[in-house]
Write a protein that holds these residues in place. Structure first.
Motif, short mmCIF file in Angstrom:
data_model
loop_
_atom_site.label_atom_id
_atom_site.label_comp_id
_atom_site.label_asym_id
_atom_site.label_seq_id
_atom_site.Cartn_x
_atom_site.Cartn_y
_atom_site.Cartn_z
N ASP A 44 -9.05 -3.79 30.65
CA ASP A 44 -9.68 -4.69 29.69
C ASP A 44 -9.25 -6.12 30.00
O ASP A 44 -8.08 -6.37 30.29
N VAL A 45 -10.19 -7.04 29.93
CA VAL A 45 -9.89 -8.45 30.16
C VAL A 45 -9.14 -8.96 28.92
O VAL A 45 -9.55 -8.72 27.79
N GLU A 49 -7.32 -14.58 28.98
CA GLU A 49 -8.19 -14.78 30.14
C GLU A 49 -9.60 -15.17 29.70
O GLU A 49 -10.22 -16.05 30.28
N ARG A 50 -10.10 -14.54 28.67
CA ARG A 50 -11.44 -14.87 28.16
C ARG A 50 -11.45 -16.28 27.58
O ARG A 50 -12.41 -17.03 27.76
N ARG A 63 -13.08 -4.52 33.24
CA ARG A 63 -13.26 -4.46 34.69
C ARG A 63 -13.01 -3.03 35.13
O ARG A 63 -11.94 -2.47 34.87
N THR A 106 -17.45 -6.01 36.66
CA THR A 106 -17.18 -6.64 35.36
C THR A 106 -18.30 -6.21 34.43
O THR A 106 -19.48 -6.37 34.75
#
Length: 121
Positions: A44-45, A49-50, A63, A106
């Motif tokens: 999981d992002v 990062e998001r 991802r 992604t």
């Protein structure tokens, strides 16, 4: 983390849509399994990062890493991934930089996709 076949510990199902026209000129999408389930690694992002990518919203970004095969290299952004009962639209596909034997996909939950997207299920 070292990327090898042993780290692919999840099963995902790839899906591809067929389209038909309704009586009013609109498009109807029907999703079907595309190939057998395959092994993948899921990451999981993170929220940080998001946020740093200025992509903060109410969707889950994941991802998936899969083996690079002739089948997996034929994936399209219009395909979909089903994992643990959740549909994900494919946002991007790239080779893993340090190892050409894997692809990184992604994906975002279908709730985060735009209206009139072929990913509506």
């Amino acid at each position: 983390m070292v990327l090898n076949a042993g780290s692919l510990n999840r099963r995902i199902q790839l899906k591809r849509a067929t389209t038909t026209q309704d009586g009013f000129g609109g498009t109807i999408y029907e999703w079907h399994d595309h190939g057998p389930p395959i092994f993948a690694r899921r990451r999981d992002v993170s929220d940080a990062e998001r946020l740093s990518a200025a992509a903060w919203d109410n969707k889950l970004v994941v991802r998936f890493v899969i083996r690079s095969t002739s089948f997996s290299r034929g994936l399209k952004r219009t395909d979909m991934i089903a994992h643990e009962g959740v549909p994900y639209g494919i946002d991007g596909i790239k080779e893993v930089p340090d190892n050409r034997g894997f692809l990184e996909i992604t994906a975002i939950t279908s709730e985060g996709l735009e209206v009139n997207s072929p990913f509506e299920v």
